[in-house]
Design a protein around this motif. Structure first.
Motif, PDB file in Angstrom:
ATOM      1  N   VAL A 134       0.857  -1.185   0.000  1.00 39.79           N
ATOM      2  CA  VAL A 134       0.000   0.000   0.000  1.00 39.79           C
ATOM      3  C   VAL A 134       0.887   1.226   0.000  1.00 39.79           C
ATOM      4  N   GLY A 135       0.454   2.251  -0.749  1.00 40.67           N
ATOM      5  CA  GLY A 135       1.209   3.500  -0.839  1.00 40.67           C
ATOM      6  C   GLY A 135       0.294   4.693  -0.760  1.00 40.67           C
ATOM      7  N   CYS A 136       0.815   5.782  -0.223  1.00 39.10           N
ATOM      8  CA  CYS A 136       0.063   7.031  -0.090  1.00 39.10           C
ATOM      9  C   CYS A 136       0.974   8.176  -0.508  1.00 39.10           C
ATOM     10  N   ALA A 137       0.506   9.003  -1.450  1.00 36.84           N
ATOM     11  CA  ALA A 137       1.296  10.130  -1.944  1.00 36.84           C
ATOM     12  C   ALA A 137       0.356  11.248  -2.343  1.00 36.84           C
ATOM     13  N   SER A 138       0.887  12.446  -2.394  1.00 31.40           N
ATOM     14  CA  SER A 138       0.102  13.629  -2.766  1.00 31.40           C
ATOM     15  C   SER A 138       0.822  14.390  -3.869  1.00 31.40           C
ATOM     16  N   ALA A 139       0.034  15.082  -4.686  1.00 27.76           N
ATOM     17  CA  ALA A 139       0.568  15.893  -5.784  1.00 27.76           C
ATOM     18  C   ALA A 139      -0.504  16.903  -6.189  1.00 27.76           C
ATOM     19  N   LYS A 140      -0.128  17.806  -7.072  1.00 21.26           N
ATOM     20  CA  LYS A 140      -1.072  18.825  -7.526  1.00 21.26           C
ATOM     21  C   LYS A 140      -2.106  18.266  -8.490  1.00 21.26           C
ATOM     22  N   GLU A 141      -1.808  17.138  -9.128  1.00 19.69           N
ATOM     23  CA  GLU A 141      -2.738  16.480 -10.038  1.00 19.69           C
ATOM     24  C   GLU A 141      -3.021  15.072  -9.539  1.00 19.69           C
ATOM     25  N   ILE A 142      -4.230  14.595  -9.825  1.00 16.06           N
ATOM     26  CA  ILE A 142      -4.637  13.277  -9.334  1.00 16.06           C
ATOM     27  C   ILE A 142      -3.812  12.171  -9.989  1.00 16.06           C
ATOM     28  N   ALA A 143      -3.574  12.290 -11.297  1.00 16.59           N
ATOM     29  CA  ALA A 143      -2.831  11.239 -12.003  1.00 16.59           C
ATOM     30  C   ALA A 143      -1.411  11.105 -11.457  1.00 16.59           C
ATOM     31  N   VAL A 144      -0.777  12.227 -11.171  1.00 20.41           N
ATOM     32  CA  VAL A 144       0.584  12.183 -10.625  1.00 20.41           C
ATOM     33  C   VAL A 144       0.579  11.589  -9.221  1.00 20.41           C
ATOM     34  N   ALA A 145      -0.434  11.928  -8.421  1.00 18.01           N
ATOM     35  CA  ALA A 145      -0.518  11.380  -7.065  1.00 18.01           C
ATOM     36  C   ALA A 145      -0.712   9.862  -7.102  1.00 18.01           C
ATOM     37  N   VAL A 146      -1.555   9.371  -8.014  1.00 20.50           N
ATOM     38  CA  VAL A 146      -1.775   7.928  -8.131  1.00 20.50           C
ATOM     39  C   VAL A 146      -0.497   7.229  -8.582  1.00 20.50           C
ATOM     40  N   GLN A 147       0.214   7.845  -9.510  1.00 20.26           N
ATOM     41  CA  GLN A 147       1.460   7.242  -9.992  1.00 20.26           C
ATOM     42  C   GLN A 147       2.506   7.163  -8.879  1.00 20.26           C
ATOM     43  N   ARG A 148       2.638   8.213  -8.101  1.00 18.70           N
ATOM     44  CA  ARG A 148       3.603   8.201  -6.996  1.00 18.70           C
ATOM     45  C   ARG A 148       3.213   7.183  -5.932  1.00 18.70           C
ATOM     46  N   ALA A 149       1.921   7.110  -5.623  1.00 21.24           N
ATOM     47  CA  ALA A 149       1.472   6.158  -4.603  1.00 21.24           C
ATOM     48  C   ALA A 149       1.697   4.719  -5.064  1.00 21.24           C
ATOM     49  N   ALA A 150       1.459   4.431  -6.328  1.00 21.78           N
ATOM     50  CA  ALA A 150       1.692   3.075  -6.840  1.00 21.78           C
ATOM     51  C   ALA A 150       3.173   2.717  -6.801  1.00 21.78           C
ATOM     52  N   LYS A 151       4.020   3.664  -7.137  1.00 23.03           N
ATOM     53  CA  LYS A 151       5.461   3.411  -7.082  1.00 23.03           C
ATOM     54  C   LYS A 151       5.915   3.156  -5.652  1.00 23.03           C
ATOM     55  N   LEU A 152       5.382   3.920  -4.709  1.00 20.19           N
ATOM     56  CA  LEU A 152       5.727   3.720  -3.306  1.00 20.19           C
ATOM     57  C   LEU A 152       5.204   2.386  -2.782  1.00 20.19           C
ATOM     58  N   ALA A 153       4.007   1.977  -3.230  1.00 26.90           N
ATOM     59  CA  ALA A 153       3.440   0.708  -2.780  1.00 26.90           C
ATOM     60  C   ALA A 153       4.255  -0.469  -3.298  1.00 26.90           C
ATOM     61  N   LYS A 154       4.732  -0.396  -4.527  1.00 28.23           N
ATOM     62  CA  LYS A 154       5.569  -1.476  -5.063  1.00 28.23           C
ATOM     63  C   LYS A 154       6.902  -1.565  -4.317  1.00 28.23           C
ATOM     64  N   ARG A 155       7.412  -0.415  -3.905  1.00 29.21           N
ATOM     65  CA  ARG A 155       8.690  -0.413  -3.193  1.00 29.21           C
ATOM     66  C   ARG A 155       8.551  -1.018  -1.795  1.00 29.21           C
ATOM     67  N   GLU A 156       7.399  -0.819  -1.150  1.00 31.43           N
ATOM     68  CA  GLU A 156       7.197  -1.285   0.220  1.00 31.43           C
ATOM     69  C   GLU A 156       6.303  -2.523   0.289  1.00 31.43           C
ATOM     70  N   SER A 157       6.219  -3.292  -0.772  1.00 33.09           N
ATOM     71  CA  SER A 157       5.378  -4.486  -0.774  1.00 33.09           C
ATOM     72  C   SER A 157       6.003  -5.585   0.084  1.00 33.09           C
TER      73      SER A 157
END
Length: 266
Positions: A128-151
């Motif tokens: 699971v990943g949680c991230a924030s950004a000015k755009e929704i698509a960028v926030a989802v992309q960052r959160a997915a990358k963080l979730a893969k790193r901490e799986s």
């Protein structure tokens, strides 16, 4: 001379009276007949225009059939087809929550979006990943990358269930996870169900006993899955054989029930 002048007006009047006047009804009827005649006429066949290829499509190697490189966009995935073609790593993503958050600064408030994404390969690996950004698509992309790193990885049984019962904790969230027989399905709700489905668990019972926050519940479920152990894993950590771990002599063979329990987890 006078007689000629007197006769001229009379002749003019006679000439005007001799011309018949066309009534309004007759003019309407004539127009209606013309329209009907035009309506029943066969449509004119226009000559076919020579189809010339578009210069822009021809420059990119495409044709009229769209089989070239610049042909049909639906086959290429649209304008962003090359951008969306990413290497597949076997993970499935699912967005759990998207919220608008603000940060108060000296000049005012900064608006951004926070996304919670859960990823998993459906084979014993989830994060699971949680991230924030000015755009929704960028926030989802960052959160997915963080979730893969901490799986995290955890063992699955032959029935695609859990090897034993476990409880997961994270903050004010408490998640109860119990194994189930084959055919029971995933009986859980909220983000816990998403975690179990993306992790590859097909038969399990889950219950949220604390807060309703989806992020904390997802992290509590993952902490519970991280703590799962099998007989082989515990024996390897202690450096002893499985028979000694279960209280048996090394020379004696385990019974059928114990052997089945040991072989249940793959």
């Amino acid at each position: 001379m006078a007689t000629a002048l007197l006769l001229k007006p009379s002749l003019a009047c006679c000439h005007l009276q001799a011309r018949p006047r066309q009534s309004r009804t007759s003019s309407i009827s004539s127009l209606f007949s013309q329209k009907c005649s035009l309506r029943h006429q066969p449509p004119a066949v226009l000559p076919a225009r020579a189809q010339r290829p578009c210069p822009v499509v021809a420059a990119y190697g495409g044709g009229d059939d769209g089989a070239g490189e610049g042909g049909d966009r639906r086959q290429r995935g649209g304008r962003d087809g090359d951008r969306r073609k990413q290497p597949s790593d076997g993970f499935s993503e699912r967005v759990v929550q998207v919220r608008r958050v603000t940060k108060v600064v000296k000049g005012g408030k900064l608006l951004s979006f926070r996304a919670v994404v859960i990823v998993g390969n459906k084979n014993g690996k989830v994060g699971v990943g949680c991230a924030s950004a000015k755009e929704i698509a960028v926030a989802v992309q960052r959160a997915a990358k963080l979730a893969k790193r901490e799986s995290v990885d955890f063992p699955l049984s032959k029935a695609f269930s859990l090897p034993h019962r476990i409880d997961g904790y994270w903050g004010a969230a408490k998640v109860m996870l119990r194994p189930a027989a084959e055919g029971a399905g995933v009986i859980a709700g909220g983000s816990v169900r998403i975690v179990l489905e993306l992790a590859g668990v097909r038969n399990c019972f889950g219950k949220q006993l604390g807060t309703n926050n989806p992020l904390n519940n997802a992290r509590a479920a993952i902490e519970g899955l991280r703590a799962l152990r099998t007989f082989q894993m515990v024996a390897k950590e202690r450096g002893i054989p499985v028979q000694e771990l279960m209280g048996m002599d090394r020379k004696t063979e385990p019974s059928a029930a114990i052997a089945g329990a040991m072989a249940e987890v793959v």
